[in-house]
Design a protein around this motif. Structure first.
Motif, short mmCIF file in Angstrom:
data_model
loop_
_atom_site.label_atom_id
_atom_site.label_comp_id
_atom_site.label_asym_id
_atom_site.label_seq_id
_atom_site.Cartn_x
_atom_site.Cartn_y
_atom_site.Cartn_z
N TRP A 65 0.84 -1.20 0.00
CA TRP A 65 0.00 0.00 0.00
C TRP A 65 0.87 1.25 0.00
N ARG A 66 1.96 1.23 0.77
CA ARG A 66 2.86 2.39 0.78
C ARG A 66 3.47 2.59 -0.60
N ARG A 67 3.83 1.51 -1.26
CA ARG A 67 4.40 1.61 -2.60
C ARG A 67 3.38 2.20 -3.57
N PHE A 68 2.16 1.72 -3.47
CA PHE A 68 1.09 2.25 -4.33
C PHE A 68 0.92 3.75 -4.10
N ARG A 69 0.88 4.14 -2.84
CA ARG A 69 0.67 5.55 -2.50
C ARG A 69 1.83 6.41 -2.99
N ALA A 70 3.06 5.88 -2.91
CA ALA A 70 4.23 6.64 -3.35
C ALA A 70 4.18 6.93 -4.84
N ILE A 71 3.66 5.98 -5.63
CA ILE A 71 3.58 6.18 -7.08
C ILE A 71 2.35 7.01 -7.46
N ALA A 72 1.22 6.73 -6.80
CA ALA A 72 -0.04 7.38 -7.19
C ALA A 72 -0.18 8.79 -6.63
N GLY A 73 0.33 9.01 -5.42
CA GLY A 73 0.08 10.27 -4.72
C GLY A 73 0.47 11.53 -5.47
N PRO A 74 1.66 11.58 -6.09
CA PRO A 74 2.08 12.85 -6.73
C PRO A 74 1.11 13.37 -7.78
N TYR A 75 0.40 12.49 -8.49
CA TYR A 75 -0.52 12.96 -9.52
C TYR A 75 -1.64 13.79 -8.91
N TRP A 76 -2.10 13.36 -7.74
CA TRP A 76 -3.24 14.04 -7.11
C TRP A 76 -2.81 15.30 -6.37
N ARG A 77 -1.49 15.58 -6.40
CA ARG A 77 -0.99 16.85 -5.88
C ARG A 77 -0.35 17.69 -6.99
N SER A 78 -0.45 17.23 -8.22
CA SER A 78 0.23 17.87 -9.35
C SER A 78 -0.62 19.01 -9.90
N GLU A 79 -0.12 19.60 -10.99
CA GLU A 79 -0.84 20.69 -11.65
C GLU A 79 -2.14 20.21 -12.27
N GLU A 80 -2.32 18.90 -12.42
CA GLU A 80 -3.55 18.35 -13.00
C GLU A 80 -4.55 17.93 -11.94
N ARG A 81 -4.28 18.28 -10.66
CA ARG A 81 -5.12 17.75 -9.58
C ARG A 81 -6.57 18.24 -9.67
N TRP A 82 -6.78 19.47 -10.18
CA TRP A 82 -8.15 19.99 -10.21
C TRP A 82 -8.99 19.25 -11.24
N ARG A 83 -8.43 19.06 -12.43
CA ARG A 83 -9.17 18.29 -13.44
C ARG A 83 -9.40 16.86 -12.96
N ALA A 84 -8.35 16.27 -12.38
CA ALA A 84 -8.49 14.89 -11.88
C ALA A 84 -9.56 14.80 -10.80
N SER A 85 -9.58 15.78 -9.91
CA SER A 85 -10.56 15.77 -8.82
C SER A 85 -11.98 15.90 -9.36
N VAL A 86 -12.15 16.80 -10.35
CA VAL A 86 -13.48 16.99 -10.94
C VAL A 86 -13.96 15.69 -11.59
N LEU A 87 -13.08 15.05 -12.35
CA LEU A 87 -13.45 13.80 -13.00
C LEU A 87 -13.76 12.72 -11.98
N LEU A 88 -12.96 12.65 -10.90
CA LEU A 88 -13.18 11.62 -9.89
C LEU A 88 -14.50 11.84 -9.16
N VAL A 89 -14.79 13.09 -8.81
CA VAL A 89 -16.06 13.39 -8.14
C VAL A 89 -17.24 13.09 -9.07
N THR A 90 -17.08 13.44 -10.35
CA THR A 90 -18.14 13.15 -11.32
C THR A 90 -18.39 11.64 -11.41
N ALA A 91 -17.31 10.86 -11.43
CA ALA A 91 -17.45 9.40 -11.47
C ALA A 91 -18.17 8.90 -10.22
N ALA A 92 -17.85 9.48 -9.05
CA ALA A 92 -18.51 9.06 -7.81
C ALA A 92 -20.01 9.38 -7.84
N VAL A 93 -20.36 10.56 -8.37
CA VAL A 93 -21.78 10.93 -8.47
C VAL A 93 -22.52 9.98 -9.41
#
Length: 600
Positions: free
Chosen positions: A28-56
């Protein structure tokens, strides 16, 4: 004895459970180390919008699933009661639900896949940049020794992003589904809910305990062996001519088949393990067809419940069980994802170790990287300047097993070419690698111009993918050079007919196959004549040319502002240099005037 073999409650079983907990937490730590930076990157807002839309949209899916389960019960009860009006009303309601539900399902998959595509692009760029930064793809040590980096970037990144989103949305959907359907099932039968919880826990425990670690390990090895086999086939294609000239087909066939045997054996073990998992999964799933009905049968037969309520109970039971047994149903895919996480994490750590050694770069794995083997000890320091100079340079092989040159001090002033001569293995090409910054084991310092003023021509030139124009402009393909200038450049290196012969400057071919080595060397010289760097490092760069073509190219180079630093065994190149650096091969060196020097 493993934890699976140990009896429950024994010390071995407890140790096994602790080990498995560490194993899962580490992954799990390895997964988080690879995945985490994307969700803190310059694309985090678009990614967050898409993820929230998918959840809805997942919420919408669950709401419609509830309605469909309810309507299936209505249809069954209406048929059992022979109530035509109730039956057709339920049909109309179901069709209306479908009109709205289908676009929601389709949109959900589009949103999820779009997010996965953007995530893959971002992570691919991140790994490509780290792999090519500071020549990590070349350097000896962890970054250079990692197996199949191409497969890890091209396939493992794709699997990681797609499967991560797939299982994330499954987990979110399962949570929503669990909350929604538990209320339905609880209103029908408390006993079914209690039984369901125990049944789900039993299935998850058996799957994780019996099939967990073997499948992850087998999938990890399968990814590597498949990549090794593909690499062997690519090598045959890349080196087709020397293999054909050596009649090495039988040997190459044996090697390729040997690589495939490793694929076959591991895949056979994987199939056997998967067979056991499938037996358990299907038995586990098929029992849900009869268990809900069997548990509430007495209440239906007594008339306490309508037949349709039994159908609703079966649907709710299946939905909740699917939500609670995500691991059981998707364990094969989870094991492949886990193997991919391990491979990407190992690659990231190796690149981090190289970046740490080079003193640059952002960590991919987010943790302190391991030390590179051979990173200890003094290193050659390279600094920028307007000339090429060596200050007390002692050069060693990267593993520090051999010293090639000791205490070299000399300067190559602009306009005074230097010929590096000596026997095979004396360190001539290695010295050029040190100038390039590829080999740094040793001590002392090298002053050199920046990359745009220092070009290297190896014996085997690199032919890039692309057009003939791209070959001439490489590595700066964006330079605004008109066609007439490029045609004139080709003529200067005795390749005036090449453009017409190959279909023009915009023609694309596999140039390493289309051109002879001599033509490739002349094309590489054309790059130098076009760029006119301050220094050209020529490592047997005319070895495939006849004496006339060799002299022609060196004369053309002499008309530019470029100073040649050549490694050569060809007597004809001596007169184009002012000095000779002689390396006998025992670590010593001599600087001699080129005038009157004879190459043996």
């Amino acid at each position: 004895m493993s934890a699976i073999d140990a009896a429950p409650g024994t010390a071995a079983a407890d140790a096994g459970r602790i080990e498995r907990a560490r194993f899962d937490l580490r992954r799990w730590r390895r997964f988080r180390a690879i995945a985490g930076p994307y969700w803190r990157s310059e694309e985090r807002w678009r990614a967050s919008v898409l993820l929230v839309t998918a959840a809805v949209l997942l919420l919408g899916q669950t709401a419609f699933n509830l309605q469909f389960v309810h309507q299936s019960g209505e249809l069954t009860s209406a048929l059992a009661a022979r109530d035509a009006a109730r039956f057709w009303a339920s049909i109309r309601w179901t069709l209306g639900l479908l009109v709205v539900a289908v676009p929601i399902w389709a949109t959900y998959y589009w949103v999820r896949d779009t997010l996965g595509l953007h995530w893959r692009r971002w992570l691919t760029h991140r790994f490509v940049d780290a792999w090519l930064r500071d020549r990590a793809y070349y350097a000896p040590g962890p970054a250079g020794d990692i197996d199949n980096p191409d497969q890890r970037i091209a396939e493992d990144v794709a699997t990681f992003t797609q499967q991560s989103l797939y299982f994330l949305t499954i987990a979110v959907g399962a949570s929503i589904q669990l909350v929604a359907f538990v209320a339905v099932l609880w209103s029908i039968s408390h006993t079914l809910v209690y039984f369901l919880v125990g049944y789900a826990l039993l299935g998850t425990t058996v799957t994780m305990t019996v099939f967990g670690r073997p499948l992850v390990g087998l999938n990890f090895r399968q990814l590597r062996r498949e990549a090794d086999f593909r690499f062997a086939l690519v090598r045959i294609r890349e080196h087709a001519e020397p293999i054909a000239l050596s009649h090495g087909e039988a040997d190459e066939a044996e090697r390729a088949k040997g690589r495939f045997e490793a694929v076959f054996e591991n895949w056979r073990r994987l199939i056997r393990t998967q067979f056991g998992l499938n037996l358990f999964q299907y038995a586990f799933s098929f029992l849900t067809i009869v268990l809900p009905s069997a548990i509430i049968a007495s209440r239906v037969l007594s008339g306490e419940l309508e037949v349709g309520r039994a159908v609703q109970a079966g649907g709710a039971f299946a939905a909740i069980l699917a939500a609670m047994t995500v691991v059981v149903e998707h364990f094969e895919g989870l094991s492949r994802l886990s193997a991919g996480v391990d491979r990407l994490y190992g690659f990231a750590r190796s690149l981090d170790a190289h970046a740490e050694g080079a003193g640059s770069g952002t960590r991919l794995a987010g943790q302190q990287p391991p030390a590179s083997p051979g990173s200890d000890g003094p290193r050659i320091i390279t600094t920028g300047g307007h000339r090429l100079a060596f200050e007390h340079v002692t050069l060693e092989t990267p593993d520090r097993a051999r010293t090639l040159v000791v205490d070299l001090t000399l300067a190559v002033e602009p306009g005074r070419g230097l010929l590096i001569a000596g026997g095979s293995g004396g360190g001539k090409s290695s010295l050029l690698r040190a100038v390039a910054g590829l080999w740094t084991a040793g001590s002392g310092g090298i002053e050199r111009p920046g990359p745009e003023q220092l070009m290297f021509l190896p014996q085997q030139p690199y032919m890039a993918l692309g057009t003939l124009r791209d070959q001439l402009l490489y590595p700066d393909r964006g330079r605004p050079i008109d066609d007439a200038a490029l045609h004139a450049l080709l003529a200067r290196v005795n390749l005036g007919e090449l453009a017409e012969r190959s279909g023009g400057l915009a023609a694309e071919h596999d140039w390493a196959r289309v051109l002879s080595i001599g033509e490739q060397q002349r094309l590489a010289f054309a790059r130098v004549l076009l760029a006119e760097p301050r220094y050209a490092m020529l490592d047997e760069a005319t070895s495939a040319l006849d004496a006339a073509n060799e002299e022609h190219l060196y004369r053309a180079l002499a008309l530019t502002r470029t100073t040649p630093v050549s490694v050569s065994h060809r007597p004809g190149v001596v007169r184009f240099h002012a000095d000779v650096l002689e390396l006998p091969g025992d670590g010593s060196w001599r600087r001699l005037p080129a005038d009157g020097y004879r190459l043996d």
